[in-house]
Motif scaffolding. Structure first.
Motif, PDB file in Angstrom:
ATOM      1  N   LYS A  97       0.839  -1.198   0.000  1.00 23.01           N
ATOM      2  CA  LYS A  97       0.000   0.000   0.000  1.00 23.01           C
ATOM      3  C   LYS A  97       0.878   1.254   0.000  1.00 23.01           C
ATOM      4  O   LYS A  97       0.665   2.188  -0.781  1.00 23.01           O
ATOM      5  CB  LYS A  97      -0.896  -0.030   1.237  1.00 23.01           C
ATOM      6  CG  LYS A  97      -2.065   0.921   1.176  1.00 23.01           C
ATOM      7  CD  LYS A  97      -3.038   0.613   2.293  1.00 23.01           C
ATOM      8  CE  LYS A  97      -3.963   1.771   2.629  1.00 23.01           C
ATOM      9  NZ  LYS A  97      -4.359   2.632   1.555  1.00 23.01           N
ATOM     10  N   GLU A  98       1.888   1.248   0.858  1.00 19.59           N
ATOM     11  CA  GLU A  98       2.765   2.418   0.958  1.00 19.59           C
ATOM     12  C   GLU A  98       3.500   2.674  -0.354  1.00 19.59           C
ATOM     13  O   GLU A  98       3.597   3.814  -0.809  1.00 19.59           O
ATOM     14  CB  GLU A  98       3.776   2.212   2.089  1.00 19.59           C
ATOM     15  CG  GLU A  98       3.193   2.424   3.462  1.00 19.59           C
ATOM     16  CD  GLU A  98       4.082   1.870   4.565  1.00 19.59           C
ATOM     17  OE1 GLU A  98       3.932   2.323   5.698  1.00 19.59           O
ATOM     18  OE2 GLU A  98       4.896   0.968   4.286  1.00 19.59           O
ATOM     19  N   PHE A 131       2.678   1.732  -3.399  1.00 22.86           N
ATOM     20  CA  PHE A 131       1.837   2.110  -4.531  1.00 22.86           C
ATOM     21  C   PHE A 131       1.134   3.454  -4.305  1.00 22.86           C
ATOM     22  O   PHE A 131       0.935   4.206  -5.241  1.00 22.86           O
ATOM     23  CB  PHE A 131       0.810   1.005  -4.827  1.00 22.86           C
ATOM     24  CG  PHE A 131       1.414  -0.123  -5.603  1.00 22.86           C
ATOM     25  CD1 PHE A 131       1.512  -0.042  -6.981  1.00 22.86           C
ATOM     26  CD2 PHE A 131       1.928  -1.234  -4.964  1.00 22.86           C
ATOM     27  CE1 PHE A 131       2.099  -1.060  -7.708  1.00 22.86           C
ATOM     28  CE2 PHE A 131       2.533  -2.249  -5.680  1.00 22.86           C
ATOM     29  CZ  PHE A 131       2.612  -2.168  -7.054  1.00 22.86           C
ATOM     30  N   ASP A 132       0.776   3.754  -3.027  1.00 24.91           N
ATOM     31  CA  ASP A 132       0.106   5.026  -2.769  1.00 24.91           C
ATOM     32  C   ASP A 132       1.091   6.170  -2.665  1.00 24.91           C
ATOM     33  O   ASP A 132       0.784   7.305  -3.014  1.00 24.91           O
ATOM     34  CB  ASP A 132      -0.700   4.942  -1.458  1.00 24.91           C
ATOM     35  CG  ASP A 132      -1.884   4.013  -1.605  1.00 24.91           C
ATOM     36  OD1 ASP A 132      -2.122   3.591  -2.753  1.00 24.91           O
ATOM     37  OD2 ASP A 132      -2.538   3.692  -0.593  1.00 24.91           O
ATOM     38  N   ASN A 133       2.262   5.858  -2.147  1.00 29.41           N
ATOM     39  CA  ASN A 133       3.209   6.933  -1.888  1.00 29.41           C
ATOM     40  C   ASN A 133       4.613   6.523  -2.328  1.00 29.41           C
ATOM     41  O   ASN A 133       5.515   6.397  -1.519  1.00 29.41           O
ATOM     42  CB  ASN A 133       3.167   7.247  -0.372  1.00 29.41           C
ATOM     43  CG  ASN A 133       4.135   8.345  -0.004  1.00 29.41           C
ATOM     44  OD1 ASN A 133       4.496   9.173  -0.835  1.00 29.41           O
ATOM     45  ND2 ASN A 133       4.584   8.338   1.244  1.00 29.41           N
ATOM     46  N   HIS A 141       8.106   1.753   6.047  1.00 25.28           N
ATOM     47  CA  HIS A 141       8.451   2.346   4.758  1.00 25.28           C
ATOM     48  C   HIS A 141       9.818   3.029   4.843  1.00 25.28           C
ATOM     49  O   HIS A 141       9.980   4.012   5.562  1.00 25.28           O
ATOM     50  CB  HIS A 141       7.362   3.359   4.366  1.00 25.28           C
ATOM     51  CG  HIS A 141       7.454   3.793   2.943  1.00 25.28           C
ATOM     52  ND1 HIS A 141       6.595   4.707   2.390  1.00 25.28           N
ATOM     53  CD2 HIS A 141       8.284   3.438   1.951  1.00 25.28           C
ATOM     54  CE1 HIS A 141       6.905   4.893   1.121  1.00 25.28           C
ATOM     55  NE2 HIS A 141       7.934   4.127   0.836  1.00 25.28           N
TER      56      HIS A 141
END
Lengths: 328, 390
Positions: free
Chosen positions: B300-301, B303-305, B372
């Motif tokens: 998630k981290e 791909f989102d950020n 992250h």
């Protein structure tokens, strides 16, 4: 499978026919004619006919007064009936002379062939397993020496060292001086000891290429993905090499081995001559130089048949070891 | 183009025979030393049995360095890689070709081409459930018991990864019999057929008797997966499992892997350069570049950020449904020559966002959140940073 065999046999017959045509033509065109030599000899005897008269008479009696095509057809007709005629040089039927000399050559060829395979393949695999190591270099150098050495040179060195200096073996010949007085076992040992040097010569000279070939193929196989898979399974290195890799290395090797089957019967002309072994190589060389057409024809056709048979066997072996080429 | 480049790069790549010989002599000294160390007989168990930092992890890569000693210099294929694979998760490793993804996984299997390729530093801790092995120090004889059993690998080339001269059944039986010595022949065969059914091969008894060349690429990859899963491994390494397959088969294979993973509760280390695959499969993502990790975090981290310019570049170079672009983005330049890497960010020369600081030493990992981390100077004093790593 049956269709494949029949097709191959039919092609072989056609090839054999043309091989026979070519060989016969070459034999007839050879500069040293058996008949000419004989005529010259007879003409030099006191009295009698001149060279030209002898030549004409001999040409007629040996059947050389016909053209090449007519001569060939006549030879072919007789050969198909199984009659290969009498040898001009040896004055006995060709097949009889052949049977007399082939077995010595076969024994010589077969023993060295088996030794070659038994030595070259394990050494080639050992070299490939440890690429660029000291043993790899040692094996490669040994192989290169074998490839580069001419057999007459190597045979002479062997004779000098082992026959003249060390006196372990006889210099040449098939049997010793006291052969007749020996017991059966003694006779066997006597013959065996005479074969040692020629076999060493043949093995060393021929071993190099098979060894290099095994090494190259093994290296290629060892770098392939399925060997990595085999290792990833957790198999021991021994099993990876001797089972997974070896089966794949066999594929190209059997074609080579199948192809070299004729060599078992072809004799080794130079080696046989050097050691005065009256094998097929030695005999066919004599026949060739004197222009003995019937014997040369028989020998060369026999060789051609063996080569075709060797290729055929190689193809079948290929299908045995490689499931991808099996014909359904 | 290539010609001009060659001329320019000549000074960098040219190496005389004398130098090459010197390098190869030195290499031989180094590799002989390592090989000698590795080939000792009866290595004491204390040397390679260790403890995990976190017992929930299956694998911990800790500062792994895998080098290749070639005749033109030392290639630092993996240069200080650290990440963990927690039990029951899928970790995706992404990056361009030649950035060390496969070598990382091969190091874990001890399948790096020896003697040229060697793990020179760091450790790989593998948790078998009972004991923890340090793969970097484990002798080959012990490693053979782990391969295919605790860790198994699915390779990227299904067409060439099966031995062409043996039947599928023989190859499957082999791995099962090897790691389950007590099983009878009949049981092994039944297990093989069961595995074939598990990976969705309908005609399992027929395929059992077939040769690899009689099967399609997708079928062969299923066989490879069956082989990999046959001993219920704790970790499956899938090295680009779908690269050689067409798209419909790709989806099937991925689905299969995901289901099987849940069924036998193992972890997957998924190596790919296909971000779509990663998005679909992975829980954690590790982005590698030139032998180092440039960014890692949860899927998630990432791909989102996406934070590292390289990750952003990778994201931009994948087609997105519904977004119209004239030309797909591609990161300019190529991966640098792996010999004699400079001591600054390896991505600097291709980076569009490079700043003055980039000329400095290779950047440390900066944690943007607990999971992250990114190695880039852009985040040195940004608010997002949680603190310098280590």
């Amino acid at each position: 499978m049956r269709k494949f065999v029949i097709k191959r046999l039919a092609i072989s017959v056609v090839i054999l026919f043309f091989v026979a045509v070519i060989i016969y033509t070459i034999m007839r065109c050879m500069p040293s004619s058996f008949v000419e030599n004989m005529a010259r000899e007879k003409a030099s005897l006191p009295g009698g006919k001149s060279y030209n008269e002898w030549l004409a008479q001999l040409n007629k009696s040996y059947g050389l007064d016909k053209g090449i095509i007519a001569g060939f057809l006549q030879w072919l007709g007789q050969a198909l009936k199984g009659n290969f005629g009498d040898s001009w040089e040896f004055n006995i039927p060709v097949t009889e002379k052949f049977m007399e000399v082939i077995w010595d050559s076969f024994v010589l060829g077969a023993i060295s062939f088996i030794l070659e395979i038994a030595i070259a393949i394990p050494l080639g695999i050992a070299a490939a397993r440890k690429q660029y190591s000291k043993s790899d270099y040692a094996i490669s150098v040994f192989a290169l020496i074998g490839i580069s050495l001419p057999s007459f040179f190597f045979a002479s060195v062997l004779k000098y060292v082992f026959a003249i200096k060390l006196e372990w073996f006889e210099l040449f010949g098939m049997i010793g001086r006291h052969y007749e007085q020996l017991s059966t076992f003694g006779k066997f040992l006597d013959r065996a000891s005479h074969l040692v040097l020629p076999i060493i010569t043949l093995v060393i000279v021929n071993i190099g290429s098979l060894m290099r070939y095994t090494r190259t193929n093994m290296l290629e196989v060892l770098n392939s993905d399925y060997i990595r898979t085999a290792r990833a399974k957790g198999l021991s290195e021994k099993r990876v090499i001797n089972y997974h890799a070896f089966r794949n290395t066999l594929i190209p090797i059997v074609t080579i081995i199948g192809g070299s089957l004729p060599a078992l019967f072809s004799g080794a002309m130079i080696t046989e001559t050097l050691f005065q072994i009256e094998g097929i190589g030695y005999t066919s060389y004599q026949a060739m130089t004197t222009g003995d057409i019937p014997f040369s024809m028989f020998y060369l056709i026999f060789m051609a048949m063996l080569i075709l048979l060797g290729n055929f066997i190689a193809d079948i072996l290929y299908a045995v070891v490689d499931p991808r080429v099996r014909v359904n | 183009m290539a010609l001009i480049k060659k001329k320019k790069a000549k000074d960098a790549n040219y190496i005389s025979a004398k130098e090459s010989r010197k390098i190869s002599n030195e290499n031989r000294k180094i590799t002989n030393e390592i090989e000698k160390q590795r080939n000792r007989k009866n290595v004491p168990r204390e040397e390679y049995i260790t403890e995990m930092k976190d017992p929930n992890n299956v694998v911990e890569f800790d500062d792994l360095h895998t080098y290749f000693f070639t005749d033109i210099g030392t290639v630092k294929a993996v240069d200080g890689v650290s990440f963990n694979i927690p039990q029951g998760t899928t970790v995706g490793v992404v990056g361009e070709s030649g950035c060390g993804k496969s070598v990382t996984s091969l190091s874990l299997m001890q399948l790096v081409q020896r003697p040229q390729g060697q793990i020179v530093k760091g450790s790989i801790r593998l948790n078998t459930g009972k004991e923890v092995y340090d793969i970097a120090k484990t002798p080959s004889s012990e490693m053979q018991k782990l391969r295919g059993n605790t860790v198994s690998m699915i390779f990227q080339e299904p067409m060439t990864s099966l031995n062409p001269v043996f039947r599928i059944g023989v190859q499957l039986d082999e791995v099962i019999a090897l790691h389950n010595k007590k099983m009878s022949k009949e049981d092994v065969k039944n297990r093989s057929i069961e595995m074939l059914e598990l990976v969705g091969i309908a005609n399992s008894k027929g395929v059992y008797k077939m040769y690899p060349h009689e099967l399609s690429g997708g079928m062969r990859q299923r066989i490879m997966i069956a082989m990999g899963l046959a001993c219920n491994p704790r970790l499956i390494i899938a090295d680009e499992p779908t690269t050689a397959l067409d798209v419909t088969i790709q989806a099937q294979i991925l689905e299969l892997l995901r289901n099987l993973k849940d069924k036998i509760n193992s972890s997957i280390m998924l190596i790919t350069h296909d971000l779509g695959v990663i998005a679909e499969m992975a829980d954690y993502v590790v982005v590698m570049y030139a032998g180092r990790i440039v960014e890692r975090g949860t899927a998630k981290e990432i791909f989102d950020n996406p934070s590292h310019p390289y990750t952003i570049g990778l994201m931009n170079s994948k087609p997105v449904v519904g977004k119209k672009v004239d030309r797909l983005y591609s990161i300019p330049g190529k991966v640098p020559n792996p010999i004699d890497m400079p001591n600054y960010c390896y991505f600097r020369d291709r980076c569009e966002k490079s700043v003055e600081e980039c000329a400095g030493a290779y950047p440390h990992e900066i944690y943007l959140s607990a999971t992250h981390a990114v190695s880039c100077y852009l985040f040195n004093d940004k608010k997002g940073a949680v603190g310098n790593g280590r």
